[in-house]
Design a protein around this motif. Structure first.
Motif: not given
Ligand SMILES: Nc1ncnc2c1ncn2[C@@H]1O[C@H](COP(=O)(O)OP(=O)(O)O)[C@@H](O)[C@H]1O
Ligand SMILES: [Mg+2]
Lengths: 384, 231
Positions: A383, B18, B20, B48, B50-53
């Motif tokens: 990232r 996570y 933050k 945002g 959560g797809k990449t996650t």
């Protein structure tokens, strides 16, 4: 991780260095400068160590006038020779007249050793004549047998004449000896040198004594000094290397000090590599995370960084240490004090040591950057 | 027909959180998902969501806070970092939106990267790299550097790199997001071919409805939860 995998990574590390050519070149130049300094200092230390560190086979004693240092002030009667020869354990004695152009510490010392011409071969059978001839030297009164290093430094060949310290000689031969001192001086006929330097025929500077075996060195030295203790010219007898260490002690202290320069150079190299590799790793956080995504384990990514440091070290080491060896071979540096001459020679063991050190420094400096490269979670690095 | 053997990836109760600063972010919450072998699954959802996650968890570059992820019958969520790296090398190919090729390496060398980890002869490596590059239609660009390739070609090299170790699963995070229509269509066609002819399983994240149409199935993620929609 197998050796094969490690070897697969080497070209990868090299290509990464090639990517930042200018930065790599500057870093290598810096490492080279540091290793150049380090190698010169090491060579000097090695020359001093070779001339002063006693070893078990040393059997040469130097008999000098007590409390005198500069050759021009040490005057011993030549008949001492016969007295010394009578002492048990003495294998060979040779009277030597020493004439130098400069008694202080200097980079440009010329030392003449006057010896009875017929006696040199039996006193120093290890001397090898590599150009010209011994017979020729015996024949001409003003002939000189010039040490290899001496001849190279001044560009002398048999048949040529040269003058130094008010003495003019003709080169009759070039000699090579396992004892470094012999390679740095010019042997001439004793009577010739005594006349040329306006010294009486009855006196010499010193006697060199070869003792039958190493165990007897100390005993013989004491016996000689006792023999002349109550004479008009008392003597002080020491092993040749101890004699060197004593007469050239200022010089040795000075070269000892240069150790700090060598250490400084090493630290500078460490800093340079660490800085270069760290910079590179910081700009490649994401790229390394991509490698990890492809399945590269932490050690592989870490090794890539270490290899870059090692390659930088190797390149700089080759440049600096190789350059220093080339410089020493070309410049033929000698320095000396009170008639003792040290030659700083290009020694292959220093080349090897310099390269290994540079490699090790490269790896050491890259340790922290290697850790930086793998310490963060992959997704965070991706990232970034 | 639906024996467990046909399910390549099975997620149960997968949650990812996570920290933050002070607040806790939960990009994925109690997610259940089955990806059958040979599936071409498109994952859509707002930014945002959560797809990449999710892709990161499926590909083993990240681990869930709770829940299980089974790959080919083996749970991977608790594998130690080191083992997970070896597992990724064998079983998953990751395709990024921005290709992430190594700029100093040629197409060939980029594709070769995963194979450098194996005790494999140089010759075997070359054969496999060349096969992968011709599979993506770049047999004539082998020695080009990334800067000498178009975006579409770069993405093909990246796909070849993801393929070369012959993993069962390919995950792609908006693989056409940076490409023009034509190049995007070519990439989607290529992914379809890989599913059809190489029996790969593809999970692709995309914003683009046209890209999603290329898939066999579309799932919608919304605030970390799945909403299935029929194709
Ligand atoms: N490593 C991380 N650290 C903190 N927050 C993260 C991390 N990864 C993802 N997030 C957060 O999780 C949420 C989902 O992110 P992501 O999966 O990238 O969404 P998408 O790909 O659907 O746009 C976002 O709010 C993002 O800020
Ligand atoms: Mg995303």
């Amino acid at each position: 991780m197998s050796l094969r995998v490690l070897l697969n990574l080497v070209p990868l590390a090299a290509k990464q260095l090639y990517r930042h050519r200018i930065r790599t070149l500057l870093t290598v130049a810096g490492i080279g400068a540091g290793m150049f300094l380090f190698s010169l200092v090491e060579s000097m230390q090695q020359a001093v160590a070779g001339a002063t560190e006693a070893n078990a086979e040393d059997v040469t004693l130097v008999v000098y006038r007590e409390n005198r240092f500069c050759p021009s002030t040490s005057r011993l009667p030549i008949y001492y020779e016969d007295e010394i020869r009578k002492i048990p354990g003495v294998r060979e004695v040779i009277p030597i007249q020493i004439t130098v152009n400069n008694c202080g510490a200097s980079l440009d010392i010329i030392t003449f050793r006057g010896v009875p011409p017929n006696r040199l071969p039996s006193y120093a059978p290890e001397i090898e004549v590599i150009a010209g001839s011994l017979e020729e030297w015996g024949r001409i009164d003003d002939g000189a047998l010039v040490g290899r290093t001496f001849a190279q430094k001044r560009g002398l060949a048999p048949g040529e004449a040269f003058e130094a310290a008010g003495v003019r000689v003709r080169v009759a031969g070039i000699i090579d000896s396992p004892y470094p001192q012999d390679n740095n001086v010019a042997y001439v006929h004793l009577p010739f040198l005594q006349q040329a330097s306006r010294r009486g025929l009855g006196e010499v500077t010193q006697f060199n004594v070869r003792v039958s075996n190493a165990e007897q060195v100390e005993r013989v030295a004491n016996a000689i000094d006792e023999r002349f203790a109550s004479s008009e010219e008392p003597t002080h007898t020491q092993p040749e290397k101890a004699f060197f260490a004593q007469t050239a002690r200022e010089l040795i202290e000075l070269t000892g000090f240069t150790r700090w320069i060598g250490l400084g150079a090493v630290i500078a190299v460490l800093g340079l590599v660490a800085n270069a590799v760290l910079l590179v790793v910081r700009t490649r956080i994401r790229e390394n995370a991509v490698l990890q995504t492809l399945g590269y384990p932490d050690p592989a990514v870490g090794w890539l960084v270490l290899l870059e440091g090692m390659l930088l070290g190797m390149a700089g080491g080759l440049l600096g240490t190789g350059g220093a060896m080339g410089f020493l071979a070309a410049a033929r540096i000698t320095f000396g004090n009170e008639g003792q001459v040290l030659a700083v020679l290009a020694d292959p063991t220093i080349l090897v040591r310099g390269l290994l050190l540079a490699l090790g420094l490269g790896a050491l400096a890259a340790l922290y950057p290697a850790w930086i490269a793998v310490r963060n979670p992959i997704v965070e690095s991706l990232r970034s | 027909m639906s024996t467990s053997n046909d399910i390549l990836v099975r997620c149960r109760g997968v949650t990812k959180q996570y920290k933050k600063g002070e607040t806790l972010v939960t990009p994925l919450e109690s997610l259940d998902l089955d990806v059958p072998r040979g599936d071409f699954l498109a994952m859509m959802g707002p930014s945002g969501s959560g797809k990449t996650t999710l892709l990161n968890l499926l590909s083993g570059i990240d681990q869930p806070t709770s829940g299980t992820i089974e790959f080919d019958g083996m749970e991977i969520q608790d594998l130690p970092r080191r083992k997970l790296a070896g597992w990724r090398a064998r079983h998953v190919g990751y395709i990024f939106q921005l290709y992430h090729l190594v700029p100093v390496l040629t197409a060939f060398e980029n594709v070769e990267l995963p194979l450098l980890l194996d005790d494999m002869s140089r010759r075997d490596r070359r054969e496999r790299v060349e096969a992968a590059l011709s599979l993506v239609g770049l047999a004539d660009r082998v020695h080009h550097y990334p800067r000498e390739l178009s975006g579409g070609q770069e993405q093909r090299v990246a796909i070849a790199r993801a393929l070369v170790a012959d993993p069962a699963l390919l995950v792609a995070d908006e693989p056409t997001g940076d490409l023009d229509r034509e190049a995007a269509d070519a990439i989607l066609g290529l992914l379809q071919t890989l599913v059809r002819e190489q029996h790969k399983t593809v999970v692709m994240v995309t914003h683009d409805p046209r890209a999603a149409d290329a898939a066999m199935r579309i799932l919608h993620l919304e605030k970390g939860r799945l909403q299935e929609a029929a194709v």
